[in-house]
Design a protein around this motif. Structure first.
Motif, PDB file in Angstrom:
ATOM      1  N   LEU A  60     179.936  48.192  44.762  1.00  0.00           N
ATOM      2  CA  LEU A  60     178.329  47.550  44.754  1.00  0.00           C
ATOM      3  C   LEU A  60     177.884  48.898  45.931  1.00  0.00           C
ATOM      4  O   LEU A  60     177.060  49.674  45.843  1.00  0.00           O
ATOM      5  CB  LEU A  60     178.507  47.386  45.586  1.00  0.00           C
ATOM      6  N   LEU A  61     178.914  49.605  46.752  1.00  0.00           N
ATOM      7  CA  LEU A  61     178.921  50.788  47.482  1.00  0.00           C
ATOM      8  C   LEU A  61     177.910  51.526  46.771  1.00  0.00           C
ATOM      9  O   LEU A  61     176.484  52.413  47.079  1.00  0.00           O
ATOM     10  CB  LEU A  61     178.792  51.692  48.907  1.00  0.00           C
ATOM     11  N   TYR A  62     178.149  52.297  45.086  1.00  0.00           N
ATOM     12  CA  TYR A  62     177.207  53.808  44.539  1.00  0.00           C
ATOM     13  C   TYR A  62     176.578  52.556  44.097  1.00  0.00           C
ATOM     14  O   TYR A  62     175.318  53.113  44.278  1.00  0.00           O
ATOM     15  CB  TYR A  62     178.408  53.582  43.305  1.00  0.00           C
ATOM     16  N   PHE A  63     176.046  51.491  43.641  1.00  0.00           N
ATOM     17  CA  PHE A  63     175.173  50.582  42.594  1.00  0.00           C
ATOM     18  C   PHE A  63     174.063  50.669  43.871  1.00  0.00           C
ATOM     19  O   PHE A  63     173.516  51.437  43.368  1.00  0.00           O
ATOM     20  CB  PHE A  63     175.673  49.717  42.277  1.00  0.00           C
ATOM     21  N   TRP A  64     174.133  50.498  45.151  1.00  0.00           N
ATOM     22  CA  TRP A  64     172.772  50.623  46.390  1.00  0.00           C
ATOM     23  C   TRP A  64     172.417  51.350  46.007  1.00  0.00           C
ATOM     24  O   TRP A  64     171.500  51.508  46.644  1.00  0.00           O
ATOM     25  CB  TRP A  64     173.435  49.736  47.399  1.00  0.00           C
ATOM     26  N   CYS A  65     173.236  52.359  46.572  1.00  0.00           N
ATOM     27  CA  CYS A  65     173.016  54.202  46.543  1.00  0.00           C
ATOM     28  C   CYS A  65     172.128  53.988  45.317  1.00  0.00           C
ATOM     29  O   CYS A  65     171.361  54.339  45.525  1.00  0.00           O
ATOM     30  CB  CYS A  65     174.154  55.098  46.683  1.00  0.00           C
ATOM     31  N   ILE A  66     172.833  54.419  44.017  1.00  0.00           N
ATOM     32  CA  ILE A  66     172.076  54.970  43.062  1.00  0.00           C
ATOM     33  C   ILE A  66     170.818  54.617  43.208  1.00  0.00           C
ATOM     34  O   ILE A  66     169.880  54.561  42.507  1.00  0.00           O
ATOM     35  CB  ILE A  66     172.762  53.903  42.011  1.00  0.00           C
ATOM     36  N   VAL A  67     170.696  53.033  43.184  1.00  0.00           N
ATOM     37  CA  VAL A  67     169.452  52.593  42.960  1.00  0.00           C
ATOM     38  C   VAL A  67     168.618  53.121  43.707  1.00  0.00           C
ATOM     39  O   VAL A  67     166.865  52.750  43.680  1.00  0.00           O
ATOM     40  CB  VAL A  67     169.289  50.478  43.725  1.00  0.00           C
ATOM     41  N   VAL A  68     168.360  52.938  44.902  1.00  0.00           N
ATOM     42  CA  VAL A  68     167.762  53.727  46.325  1.00  0.00           C
ATOM     43  C   VAL A  68     167.294  54.999  45.756  1.00  0.00           C
ATOM     44  O   VAL A  68     165.995  55.611  45.196  1.00  0.00           O
ATOM     45  CB  VAL A  68     168.004  54.250  47.451  1.00  0.00           C
ATOM     46  N   PHE A  69     168.198  55.751  44.896  1.00  0.00           N
ATOM     47  CA  PHE A  69     168.034  56.875  44.471  1.00  0.00           C
ATOM     48  C   PHE A  69     167.065  56.933  43.455  1.00  0.00           C
ATOM     49  O   PHE A  69     166.265  57.781  43.205  1.00  0.00           O
ATOM     50  CB  PHE A  69     168.806  58.093  44.218  1.00  0.00           C
ATOM     51  N   PHE A  70     167.577  56.353  42.720  1.00  0.00           N
ATOM     52  CA  PHE A  70     166.761  55.555  41.649  1.00  0.00           C
ATOM     53  C   PHE A  70     165.357  55.287  41.629  1.00  0.00           C
ATOM     54  O   PHE A  70     164.207  56.181  41.275  1.00  0.00           O
ATOM     55  CB  PHE A  70     166.747  54.942  40.435  1.00  0.00           C
ATOM     56  N   SER A  71     164.587  54.317  42.701  1.00  0.00           N
ATOM     57  CA  SER A  71     163.676  54.518  42.950  1.00  0.00           C
ATOM     58  C   SER A  71     163.292  55.843  43.752  1.00  0.00           C
ATOM     59  O   SER A  71     161.719  55.365  42.599  1.00  0.00           O
ATOM     60  CB  SER A  71     163.775  53.545  43.577  1.00  0.00           C
ATOM     61  N   VAL A  72     163.361  56.369  44.251  1.00  0.00           N
ATOM     62  CA  VAL A  72     163.018  57.610  44.157  1.00  0.00           C
ATOM     63  C   VAL A  72     162.437  58.830  44.084  1.00  0.00           C
ATOM     64  O   VAL A  72     161.586  59.593  43.566  1.00  0.00           O
ATOM     65  CB  VAL A  72     163.835  58.426  45.845  1.00  0.00           C
ATOM     66  N   GLY A  73     163.219  58.285  43.127  1.00  0.00           N
ATOM     67  CA  GLY A  73     163.593  59.883  41.427  1.00  0.00           C
ATOM     68  C   GLY A  73     162.765  58.649  40.441  1.00  0.00           C
ATOM     69  O   GLY A  73     161.228  59.480  39.605  1.00  0.00           O
ATOM     70  N   VAL A  74     161.681  57.693  40.709  1.00  0.00           N
ATOM     71  CA  VAL A  74     160.856  56.954  39.599  1.00  0.00           C
ATOM     72  C   VAL A  74     159.245  57.794  40.325  1.00  0.00           C
ATOM     73  O   VAL A  74     158.402  57.919  39.657  1.00  0.00           O
ATOM     74  CB  VAL A  74     160.960  55.494  39.292  1.00  0.00           C
ATOM     75  N   LEU A  75     159.201  57.207  41.702  1.00  0.00           N
ATOM     76  CA  LEU A  75     158.153  57.162  42.298  1.00  0.00           C
ATOM     77  C   LEU A  75     157.743  59.368  42.110  1.00  0.00           C
ATOM     78  O   LEU A  75     156.514  59.352  41.911  1.00  0.00           O
ATOM     79  CB  LEU A  75     158.382  57.056  44.129  1.00  0.00           C
ATOM     80  N   LEU A  76     158.769  60.139  41.766  1.00  0.00           N
ATOM     81  CA  LEU A  76     158.584  61.216  42.032  1.00  0.00           C
ATOM     82  C   LEU A  76     157.665  61.375  40.436  1.00  0.00           C
ATOM     83  O   LEU A  76     156.668  62.360  40.780  1.00  0.00           O
ATOM     84  CB  LEU A  76     159.704  62.198  41.977  1.00  0.00           C
ATOM     85  N   GLY A  77     158.492  60.641  39.473  1.00  0.00           N
ATOM     86  CA  GLY A  77     158.060  60.633  38.195  1.00  0.00           C
ATOM     87  C   GLY A  77     156.617  60.201  38.135  1.00  0.00           C
ATOM     88  O   GLY A  77     155.437  61.187  37.282  1.00  0.00           O
ATOM     89  N   LEU A  78     156.531  59.145  38.635  1.00  0.00           N
ATOM     90  CA  LEU A  78     154.582  59.125  38.825  1.00  0.00           C
ATOM     91  C   LEU A  78     154.311  60.082  39.611  1.00  0.00           C
ATOM     92  O   LEU A  78     152.834  59.903  38.936  1.00  0.00           O
ATOM     93  CB  LEU A  78     154.973  57.398  39.165  1.00  0.00           C
ATOM     94  N   LEU A  79     154.738  60.680  41.130  1.00  0.00           N
ATOM     95  CA  LEU A  79     153.602  61.434  41.113  1.00  0.00           C
ATOM     96  C   LEU A  79     153.112  62.233  40.255  1.00  0.00           C
ATOM     97  O   LEU A  79     152.006  63.037  39.924  1.00  0.00           O
ATOM     98  CB  LEU A  79     154.238  61.629  42.415  1.00  0.00           C
ATOM     99  N   ILE A  80     154.550  63.077  39.928  1.00  0.00           N
ATOM    100  CA  ILE A  80     153.984  64.398  38.432  1.00  0.00           C
ATOM    101  C   ILE A  80     153.156  63.651  37.520  1.00  0.00           C
ATOM    102  O   ILE A  80     152.184  64.607  37.128  1.00  0.00           O
ATOM    103  CB  ILE A  80     155.366  64.697  37.589  1.00  0.00           C
ATOM    104  N   ARG A  81     153.075  62.720  37.003  1.00  0.00           N
ATOM    105  CA  ARG A  81     152.320  62.103  36.002  1.00  0.00           C
ATOM    106  C   ARG A  81     150.854  61.727  36.382  1.00  0.00           C
ATOM    107  O   ARG A  81     150.096  61.958  35.354  1.00  0.00           O
ATOM    108  CB  ARG A  81     152.947  60.705  35.573  1.00  0.00           C
ATOM    109  N   LEU A  82     150.606  61.400  37.361  1.00  0.00           N
ATOM    110  CA  LEU A  82     149.958  61.401  38.250  1.00  0.00           C
ATOM    111  C   LEU A  82     148.414  62.591  37.991  1.00  0.00           C
ATOM    112  O   LEU A  82     147.355  63.180  38.317  1.00  0.00           O
ATOM    113  CB  LEU A  82     149.713  60.842  39.835  1.00  0.00           C
TER     114      LEU A  82
END
Lengths: 201, 540
Positions: free
Chosen positions: B36-58
């Motif tokens: 679960l520690l991994y899972f929640w870290c990974i979800v946070v990093f995934f969200s940051v990655g998605v945000l960066l992806g959105l910025l790149i697309r923008l």
């Protein structure tokens, strides 16, 4: 968690062997580079390789082989209950590691005094293959030296565990694993020694 | 299933900790807590990655500068790549769900080396922290792309050295997890858990773990060499010192191509475990799927140079690596056909986990087939380093591993927390994600075919329309992801309790309470049937 003690020696050794594979592959990357550059610059590797002092390499080979013998003997000693002898033999290993590193220090110092080290002005005047040779020599022996230090620390920690009675004649898998690691350090040197000090002469 | 639906959830392993509060998590050696520690870290990093992806697309919404400078753009896509690859996709399924589920599937009480497991998580966190630190210190965020190609990476003044250290540490974490899992699967199987009774998810982790052990040290030495080249100037890849930059690419891909199988194999394992459950049929070709996992792990280690067709290798090398690349398609296709054959004439339940698993098959197949365009040297030369490549790997990585990760969340998270999410919302979110995904990444493939290079900050006006379509797709996709996560997390914390086996699985994790107790099993289990034998498990 609730006092469920589970000791699996086969599993512990199995895990250690897997870890040793990863170490071999780590060095494997350097051996691949050595092979490729040797094939590309055979003449220059020979002319640079003869500058290495075989006496340093041979001396360190002897030191490491002896230290491995100490480790192997220490395991047998511990299993027979000779705790004091075990600690002496392990101390012998650590002394050997220190001798190895001191020897390496003098060897590197001699080279550096001749202006041969990564990024030096003298090195840049040499032929490309010679530069590659000295660079990979420093990287490979440096990484190996780092492993000698890590291995010595591991053995020091094992000695501490033996002194505290955590590692005994009945429960000696930590010593065996530390020994396996030390043999790996030895084994890698057994390949470095001929590649850098012998075949190019 | 004779049990009644409970009204309250027993706290299971959540109720038992060695230390109070957060310490009971970050110093726990319980595989479920670490998972679960991994899972929640990974979800946070995934969200940051998605945000960066959105910025790149923008930024790419219009030609020229839109919202950021060119240097910021370079840093944004490098960071997007590094986070998504090293912090989300590689550890995603094996470290999070592997830790959560694999020991229970084997009938074990924990992994072989629980302390080492905790150390792996710490190394992961330290590596991630260093990667993030490299953005804000030194000469600014690395701008090399996630591949760190020399000579640029050895010369740029940005903070590549620290990023290299971060990759080394993350690799070490991955190696330790791999050797832990291999040892666990060899040594800790319950009585009766023969090799041919191991669930396919755990089998896929086994194949993955071997790649982690055998390939990761190569990236370790590669980034270490890059590091000393930058710090001391050893110049082993520097042509002015007799070195060869192509050797960096070889070493890099000797790890990084097998690494794509570290990313995809566990995803395939998730799908292999989910499909039989929701088709109410034993997995078709169980042995073939097992063998194909191992075959992918083996063959995948021999194809690295297909990333380097245009780097200046000999024609012979290009031919050999192209041929070997096609061989990998065979075990992958074996899996796809076996999944379809499992579904054939099954009593299919279209629950969210199956929907995500089905989208895996669809998107991974499309991604795999476009991979053949890149694997064939003749066609690759034309689309190399274009957006076609970007579209391709998002189909296999996000459409494959990402979808499998979502499938695993919807399949196993209720098990871990003992509560169920809203299945209707989960289904709607799945539909939105699928639409957004296709709009975004099919546009990329089209614009790549038309010749738009990847990683470029600017583009010619002819590409404006399709780039805007892709950006709109990214918004739909992000909305779907938000809907999915909100629904899922609301469900597992506030949803209805459901008992131990909501989907009717026959593997061992469904035979213990939800959430599982600290030691997983009250008595050591004895396995008497295969993982998908629903008749003997009493489910059919």
């Amino acid at each position: 968690m609730s006092g469920h003690v589970h000791k699996d020696y086969t599993g512990a050794k199995f895990g250690m062997w897997l870890f040793l594979f990863t170490e071999l592959i780590l060095f494997g990357g350097l051996f691949i580079l050595y092979a490729v550059y040797l094939a590309r610059y055979p003449q220059e590797f020979v002319s640079a390789g003869t500058e290495l002092d075989v006496r340093f390499g041979a001396g360190n080979t002897l030191v490491l082989l002896t230290s491995s013998l100490f480790v192997a003997m220490s395991i047998t000693a511990l299993r027979r209950g000779a705790k004091g002898l075990t600690q002496c033999l392990l101390a012998g290993t650590i002394v050997s590691a220190a001798i190895f590193m001191i020897n390496k220090y003098f060897e590197w110092s001699a080279k550096i005094n001749h202006g041969i080290y990564p990024g030096s002005e003298h090195l840049k005047e040499l032929a490309p293959g010679e530069m590659v040779f000295f660079n990979i020599y420093y990287v490979t022996t440096g990484l190996h030296g780092l492993h000698v230090v890590i291995g010595a620390l591991l053995i020091l920690w094992t000695m501490l565990m033996i002194a505290r009675g955590k590692v005994t004649g009945e429960d000696w898998v930590l010593l065996e694993n530390a020994g396996l690691y030390w043999h790996l350090v030895d084994l890698i040197w057994i390949f470095i020694f001929p590649l850098y000090y012998l075949i190019l002469h | 299933m004779s049990e009644t639906t409970p009204t309250a959830v027993d706290r299971g392993f959540f109720g038992e900790a060695n230390y109070p509060g957060i310490l009971g998590w970050i110093f726990s050696t319980d595989h479920k807590r670490i998972g679960l520690l991994y899972f929640w870290c990974i979800v946070v990093f995934f969200s940051v990655g998605v945000l960066l992806g959105l910025l790149i697309r923008l930024e790419l919404f219009a030609p020229g500068e839109t919202i950021m400078t060119a240097q910021t753009y370079n840093a944004a896509f490098t960071l997007h790549g590094v986070i998504m690859i090293f912090l989300f996709i590689i550890p995603g399924i094996p470290a999070a769900f592997g830790n959560l589920i694999m020991p229970i599937q084997l009938g074990a009480r924990d992994v072989a080396f629980p302390k080492l497991n905790l150390m792996s998580w710490w190394l992961y966190v330290i590596g991630a922290a260093l990667a993030l630190t490299s953005l804000f210190t030194g000469g600014g965020p690395p701008d090399t792309g996630w591949t760190f190609y020399v000579p640029f990476s050895a010369q740029t003044s940005t903070n590549v050295s620290l990023a290299a250290v971060a990759v080394f540490i993350l690799g070490f974490s991955s190696i330790l997890t791999g050797l832990n899992f291999v040892t666990t699967i060899h040594r800790l199987r319950a009585e009766g858990m023969t090799w041919m009774r191991i669930p396919l998810f755990t089998w896929s982790l086994y194949a993955t773990a071997w790649i982690q052990i055998l390939a990761t040290p190569v990236i370790g030495i590669t980034v270490a060499l890059l590091f000393v080249e930058r710090i001391v100037g050893t110049g082993l890849f520097d042509p002015t010192q007799g070195g060869d930059p192509i050797m960096f690419q070889h070493l890099f891909w000797i790890y990084s191509h097998p690494a794509v199988y570290i990313m995809i194999l566990p995803g395939m394992g998730v799908v292999s475990d989910i499909i039989p459950v929701f088709a109410r049929k034993p997995a078709f070709g169980y042995k073939a799927i097992v063998v194909s996992s191992l075959a992918i792990a083996f063959a995948g280690s021999l194809v690295w140079a297909h990333h380097m067709y245009t780097s200046g290798m000999s024609d012979m090398a290009v031919l050999v690596f192209s041929f070997l690349t096609f061989i990998v398609a065979i075990p992958s296709a074996i899996k796809v056909f076996n999944w379809l054959a499992t579904l054939y004439q099954g009593s299919i339940l279209l629950d969210p986990p199956l929907l995500y698993a089905l989208s895996f098959i669809l998107l991974f197949t499309i991604g795999g087939l476009t991979g053949l365009v890149l694997g064939a040297a003749a066609t690759d030369v034309h689309v190399h380093d274009t957006y076609f490549v970007v579209g391709h790997f998002h189909f296999v990585m996000f459409g494959g591993t990402g979808m499998a990760f979502f499938a695993a969340m919807h399949y196993w998270l209720p098990k871990i927390y003992g509560r169920m999410y809203d299945k209707v919302v989960a289904t709607v979110a799945w539909g939105v994600i699928l639409i957004g995904f296709c709009v975004l990444y099919i546009s990329m493939k089209v614009v790549g075919m038309q010749g738009m290079p990847r990683r470029y900050y600017d583009y010619i006006p002819e590409f404006t329309g399709i780039n805007q379509l892709a950006t709109v797709g990214s918004w739909i996709l992000a909305f779907g992801l938000l809907l999915m996560f909100v629904n899922l997390f609301r469900g597992i914390f506030k949803g209805e309790p459901f008992g131990s086996n909501p989907w009717g699985g026959a593997t061992l994790e469904w035979q213990v309470p939800s959430p599982p107790p600290t030691e997983n099993f009250d008595d050591d289990p004895v396995v008497t049937h295969g993982p998908y034998d629903y008749k003997k498990a009493g489910i059919l």
